[in-house]
Design a protein around this motif. Sequence first.
Motif, mmCIF file in Angstrom:
data_model
loop_
_atom_site.group_PDB
_atom_site.id
_atom_site.type_symbol
_atom_site.label_atom_id
_atom_site.label_comp_id
_atom_site.label_asym_id
_atom_site.label_seq_id
_atom_site.Cartn_x
_atom_site.Cartn_y
_atom_site.Cartn_z
ATOM 1 N N UNK A 127 0.835 -1.208 0.000
ATOM 2 C CA UNK A 127 0.000 0.000 0.000
ATOM 3 C C UNK A 127 0.870 1.259 0.000
ATOM 4 N N UNK A 128 2.008 1.201 0.672
ATOM 5 C CA UNK A 128 2.923 2.340 0.672
ATOM 6 C C UNK A 128 3.514 2.588 -0.706
ATOM 7 N N UNK A 129 3.881 1.486 -1.406
ATOM 8 C CA UNK A 129 4.416 1.632 -2.762
ATOM 9 C C UNK A 129 3.352 2.164 -3.706
ATOM 10 N N UNK A 130 2.131 1.657 -3.575
ATOM 11 C CA UNK A 130 1.045 2.131 -4.434
ATOM 12 C C UNK A 130 0.785 3.619 -4.190
ATOM 13 N N UNK A 131 0.832 4.029 -2.928
ATOM 14 C CA UNK A 131 0.642 5.448 -2.601
ATOM 15 C C UNK A 131 1.760 6.312 -3.153
ATOM 16 N N UNK A 132 2.982 5.809 -3.103
ATOM 17 C CA UNK A 132 4.129 6.558 -3.635
ATOM 18 C C UNK A 132 4.020 6.704 -5.148
ATOM 19 N N UNK A 133 3.642 5.624 -5.825
ATOM 20 C CA UNK A 133 3.484 5.677 -7.283
ATOM 21 C C UNK A 133 2.380 6.658 -7.652
ATOM 22 N N UNK A 134 1.275 6.601 -6.921
ATOM 23 C CA UNK A 134 0.160 7.517 -7.201
ATOM 24 C C UNK A 134 0.585 8.970 -6.978
ATOM 25 N N UNK A 135 1.303 9.232 -5.900
ATOM 26 C CA UNK A 135 1.755 10.598 -5.617
ATOM 27 C C UNK A 135 2.720 11.084 -6.697
ATOM 28 N N UNK A 136 3.632 10.213 -7.124
ATOM 29 C CA UNK A 136 4.567 10.605 -8.180
ATOM 30 C C UNK A 136 3.826 10.898 -9.484
ATOM 31 N N UNK A 137 2.890 10.034 -9.831
ATOM 32 C CA UNK A 137 2.182 10.159 -11.105
ATOM 33 C C UNK A 137 1.189 11.314 -11.097
ATOM 34 N N UNK A 138 0.425 11.466 -10.015
ATOM 35 C CA UNK A 138 -0.691 12.411 -10.021
ATOM 36 C C UNK A 138 -0.377 13.766 -9.397
ATOM 37 N N UNK A 139 0.640 13.846 -8.553
ATOM 38 C CA UNK A 139 0.911 15.099 -7.860
ATOM 39 C C UNK A 139 2.302 15.658 -8.136
ATOM 40 N N UNK A 181 11.976 11.589 -11.621
ATOM 41 C CA UNK A 181 10.747 11.189 -10.935
ATOM 42 C C UNK A 181 10.047 10.053 -11.673
ATOM 43 N N UNK A 182 10.059 10.100 -12.997
ATOM 44 C CA UNK A 182 9.470 9.025 -13.800
ATOM 45 C C UNK A 182 10.226 7.718 -13.579
ATOM 46 N N UNK A 183 11.542 7.793 -13.553
ATOM 47 C CA UNK A 183 12.358 6.596 -13.304
ATOM 48 C C UNK A 183 12.103 6.046 -11.904
ATOM 49 N N UNK A 184 11.960 6.933 -10.924
ATOM 50 C CA UNK A 184 11.670 6.489 -9.558
ATOM 51 C C UNK A 184 10.317 5.800 -9.488
ATOM 52 N N UNK A 185 9.333 6.329 -10.205
ATOM 53 C CA UNK A 185 8.002 5.720 -10.224
ATOM 54 C C UNK A 185 8.082 4.297 -10.776
ATOM 55 N N UNK A 186 8.786 4.129 -11.885
ATOM 56 C CA UNK A 186 8.917 2.796 -12.479
ATOM 57 C C UNK A 186 9.690 1.856 -11.549
ATOM 58 N N UNK A 187 10.701 2.371 -10.886
ATOM 59 C CA UNK A 187 11.494 1.534 -9.979
ATOM 60 C C UNK A 187 10.660 1.038 -8.806
ATOM 61 N N UNK A 188 9.826 1.889 -8.273
ATOM 62 C CA UNK A 188 8.964 1.480 -7.151
ATOM 63 C C UNK A 188 7.988 0.407 -7.627
ATOM 64 N N UNK A 189 7.463 0.565 -8.826
ATOM 65 C CA UNK A 189 6.520 -0.422 -9.356
ATOM 66 C C UNK A 189 7.188 -1.781 -9.566
#
Length: 125
Positions: A18-30, A80-88
């Motif tokens: 849930x923490x990873x999903x929240x981080x990905x959402x924050x990176x993508x949407x905010x 930030x895009x690379x970080x989002x993919x890495x978390x996923x």
Amino acid sequence: MSNGGGPKGRDKLKTNESGKAGAVKALREDIRPDTGVAGAKADEKTTKAVTAFSGWATAIGLKDVQAELDLQVQGLQARLSADEMAVQRTAQDFLNFDHQTGDGFNRQNGDLLDRFFVQPRPSDN
């Protein structure tokens, strides 16, 4: 009580889905969109300042600053895009590593494990 070597030791390594999903959402949407908005606002204000200082050396300096800021914003958004993919990818990477480790263990120690396998007894009829 387990020291991490047995099945109860699995609780030592956890991932926070849930923490990873929240981080990905924050990176993508905010965070990424807000970074672009902040960069655009800075461009607007710098363009106005360049116009106000037209003909002065300050205008030339501001144009250089604006170009550098644009590069910095683009670089930050790429990071930030690379970080989002890495978390996923993290959860899948953990799972793949677990399977590779288990497969290696089974190949190397299969005969050892077979010695401890208890064959079922034929039922008494």
